[in-house]
Design a protein around this motif. Structure first.
Motif, PDB file in Angstrom:
ATOM      1  N   GLU A  66     -30.346  36.586  11.184  1.00 29.24           N
ATOM      2  CA  GLU A  66     -29.980  35.912  12.433  1.00 29.24           C
ATOM      3  C   GLU A  66     -29.947  36.897  13.593  1.00 29.24           C
ATOM      4  OE1 GLU A  66     -27.817  35.887   9.752  1.00 29.24           O
ATOM      5  OE2 GLU A  66     -28.516  33.991   8.893  1.00 29.24           O
ATOM      6  N   THR A  67     -29.423  38.083  13.351  1.00 28.70           N
ATOM      7  CA  THR A  67     -29.361  39.104  14.390  1.00 28.70           C
ATOM      8  C   THR A  67     -30.766  39.536  14.788  1.00 28.70           C
ATOM      9  OG1 THR A  67     -27.279  39.887  13.471  1.00 28.70           O
ATOM     10  CG2 THR A  67     -28.423  41.378  14.956  1.00 28.70           C
ATOM     11  N   MET A  68     -31.637  39.678  13.821  1.00 32.18           N
ATOM     12  CA  MET A  68     -33.018  40.056  14.093  1.00 32.18           C
ATOM     13  C   MET A  68     -33.706  38.978  14.928  1.00 32.18           C
ATOM     14  SD  MET A  68     -35.404  42.180  13.818  1.00 32.18           S
ATOM     15  CE  MET A  68     -36.144  43.111  12.556  1.00 32.18           C
ATOM     16  N   THR A  69     -33.478  37.723  14.581  1.00 32.30           N
ATOM     17  CA  THR A  69     -34.085  36.615  15.312  1.00 32.30           C
ATOM     18  C   THR A  69     -33.610  36.608  16.762  1.00 32.30           C
ATOM     19  OG1 THR A  69     -34.181  35.317  13.291  1.00 32.30           O
ATOM     20  CG2 THR A  69     -34.385  34.113  15.358  1.00 32.30           C
ATOM     21  N   LYS A  70     -32.313  36.763  16.980  1.00 32.30           N
ATOM     22  CA  LYS A  70     -31.763  36.781  18.341  1.00 32.30           C
ATOM     23  C   LYS A  70     -32.356  37.921  19.165  1.00 32.30           C
ATOM     24  CE  LYS A  70     -27.312  34.707  17.248  1.00 32.30           C
ATOM     25  NZ  LYS A  70     -25.852  34.959  17.179  1.00 32.30           N
ATOM     26  N   ARG A  75     -36.094  39.620  23.412  1.00 33.74           N
ATOM     27  CA  ARG A  75     -37.190  40.496  23.849  1.00 33.74           C
ATOM     28  C   ARG A  75     -38.373  39.693  24.380  1.00 33.74           C
ATOM     29  NH1 ARG A  75     -38.998  44.476  26.370  1.00 33.74           N
ATOM     30  NH2 ARG A  75     -40.635  45.683  25.412  1.00 33.74           N
ATOM     31  N   LEU A  76     -38.725  38.607  23.683  1.00 36.93           N
ATOM     32  CA  LEU A  76     -39.821  37.753  24.152  1.00 36.93           C
ATOM     33  C   LEU A  76     -39.500  37.127  25.506  1.00 36.93           C
ATOM     34  CD1 LEU A  76     -40.909  36.038  20.831  1.00 36.93           C
ATOM     35  CD2 LEU A  76     -42.285  37.580  22.225  1.00 36.93           C
ATOM     36  N   LYS A  77     -38.253  36.704  25.696  1.00 36.26           N
ATOM     37  CA  LYS A  77     -37.853  36.124  26.987  1.00 36.26           C
ATOM     38  C   LYS A  77     -37.940  37.160  28.093  1.00 36.26           C
ATOM     39  CE  LYS A  77     -34.967  32.395  25.268  1.00 36.26           C
ATOM     40  NZ  LYS A  77     -33.601  31.830  25.195  1.00 36.26           N
ATOM     41  N   GLN A  78     -37.580  38.408  27.792  1.00 41.89           N
ATOM     42  CA  GLN A  78     -37.690  39.484  28.779  1.00 41.89           C
ATOM     43  C   GLN A  78     -39.138  39.730  29.180  1.00 41.89           C
ATOM     44  OE1 GLN A  78     -35.798  42.802  26.857  1.00 41.89           O
ATOM     45  NE2 GLN A  78     -33.754  42.243  27.570  1.00 41.89           N
ATOM     46  N   LEU A  79     -40.049  39.464  28.252  1.00 39.19           N
ATOM     47  CA  LEU A  79     -41.473  39.656  28.532  1.00 39.19           C
ATOM     48  C   LEU A  79     -42.088  38.456  29.237  1.00 39.19           C
ATOM     49  CD1 LEU A  79     -42.555  41.375  25.201  1.00 39.19           C
ATOM     50  CD2 LEU A  79     -42.366  42.435  27.456  1.00 39.19           C
ATOM     51  N   HIS A  81     -41.918  35.050  28.152  1.00 33.86           N
ATOM     52  CA  HIS A  81     -42.347  33.946  27.296  1.00 33.86           C
ATOM     53  C   HIS A  81     -41.245  32.907  27.166  1.00 33.86           C
ATOM     54  CE1 HIS A  81     -45.981  36.007  25.947  1.00 33.86           C
ATOM     55  NE2 HIS A  81     -45.245  37.109  25.861  1.00 33.86           N
ATOM     56  N   GLN A  82     -41.653  31.671  26.974  1.00 37.83           N
ATOM     57  CA  GLN A  82     -40.699  30.613  26.670  1.00 37.83           C
ATOM     58  C   GLN A  82     -40.676  30.464  25.150  1.00 37.83           C
ATOM     59  OE1 GLN A  82     -41.572  26.886  28.481  1.00 37.83           O
ATOM     60  NE2 GLN A  82     -39.769  25.869  27.616  1.00 37.83           N
ATOM     61  N   VAL A  83     -39.499  30.485  24.573  1.00 34.73           N
ATOM     62  CA  VAL A  83     -39.378  30.524  23.122  1.00 34.73           C
ATOM     63  C   VAL A  83     -38.686  29.256  22.613  1.00 34.73           C
ATOM     64  CG1 VAL A  83     -38.435  31.800  21.165  1.00 34.73           C
ATOM     65  CG2 VAL A  83     -39.190  33.027  23.200  1.00 34.73           C
ATOM     66  N   THR A  84     -39.309  28.624  21.629  1.00 36.95           N
ATOM     67  CA  THR A  84     -38.722  27.488  20.930  1.00 36.95           C
ATOM     68  C   THR A  84     -38.776  27.807  19.438  1.00 36.95           C
ATOM     69  OG1 THR A  84     -39.601  26.002  22.616  1.00 36.95           O
ATOM     70  CG2 THR A  84     -38.847  25.005  20.556  1.00 36.95           C
ATOM     71  N   LEU A  85     -37.633  27.729  18.784  1.00 42.75           N
ATOM     72  CA  LEU A  85     -37.575  28.064  17.374  1.00 42.75           C
ATOM     73  C   LEU A  85     -37.491  26.811  16.526  1.00 42.75           C
ATOM     74  CD1 LEU A  85     -35.011  30.998  17.409  1.00 42.75           C
ATOM     75  CD2 LEU A  85     -37.490  31.133  17.344  1.00 42.75           C
ATOM     76  N   GLU A  86     -38.229  26.820  15.430  1.00 47.21           N
ATOM     77  CA  GLU A  86     -38.173  25.758  14.440  1.00 47.21           C
ATOM     78  C   GLU A  86     -37.957  26.398  13.084  1.00 47.21           C
ATOM     79  OE1 GLU A  86     -41.654  23.352  14.520  1.00 47.21           O
ATOM     80  OE2 GLU A  86     -41.566  23.032  16.668  1.00 47.21           O
TER      81      GLU A  86
END
Length: 97
Positions: A66-70, A75-79, A81-86
């Motif tokens: 979970e920590t790795m995912t967060k 990091r992706l948001k900082q770059l 990107h819009q992130v949606t997790l499934e």
């Protein structure tokens, strides 16, 4: 100290430890931390009379997924990107033998 430097370049737990510490504390401290880990490993191998079993590179990732995912989402948001997790259904690996 030389063995710690070599271990930091191999695909093992010690290399992952080196990279994690070097990013935060610097290369010299990371090398000393890996050297300390090698001494602790050697102590327990000798004390327990057991062979050494390597941990994989992704050991830290498996400890707290979970920590790795967060962290990766952040990091992706900082770059930009819009992130949606499934969630995917997890499959269990059964080992025979």
């Amino acid at each position: 100290m030389q063995s710690a430097h070599v271990a930091s370049r191999s695909p093992t737990y010690l290399a992952a430890q080196y990279r994690r510490i070097a990013a935060r504390r610097g290369k010299k401290r990371a090398t000393m931390a890996v050297a300390h880990s090698i001494l602790v490993i050697a102590y327990y191998v000798i004390q327990r009379h057991e062979p050494y079993q390597k941990l994989r590179v992704n050991y830290f990732d498996q400890q707290r997924p979970e920590t790795m995912t967060k962290r990766l989402v952040k990091r992706l948001k900082q770059l930009g990107h819009q992130v949606t997790l499934e969630s995917r259904p997890t499959t269990q690996v059964v080992s025979c033998g």
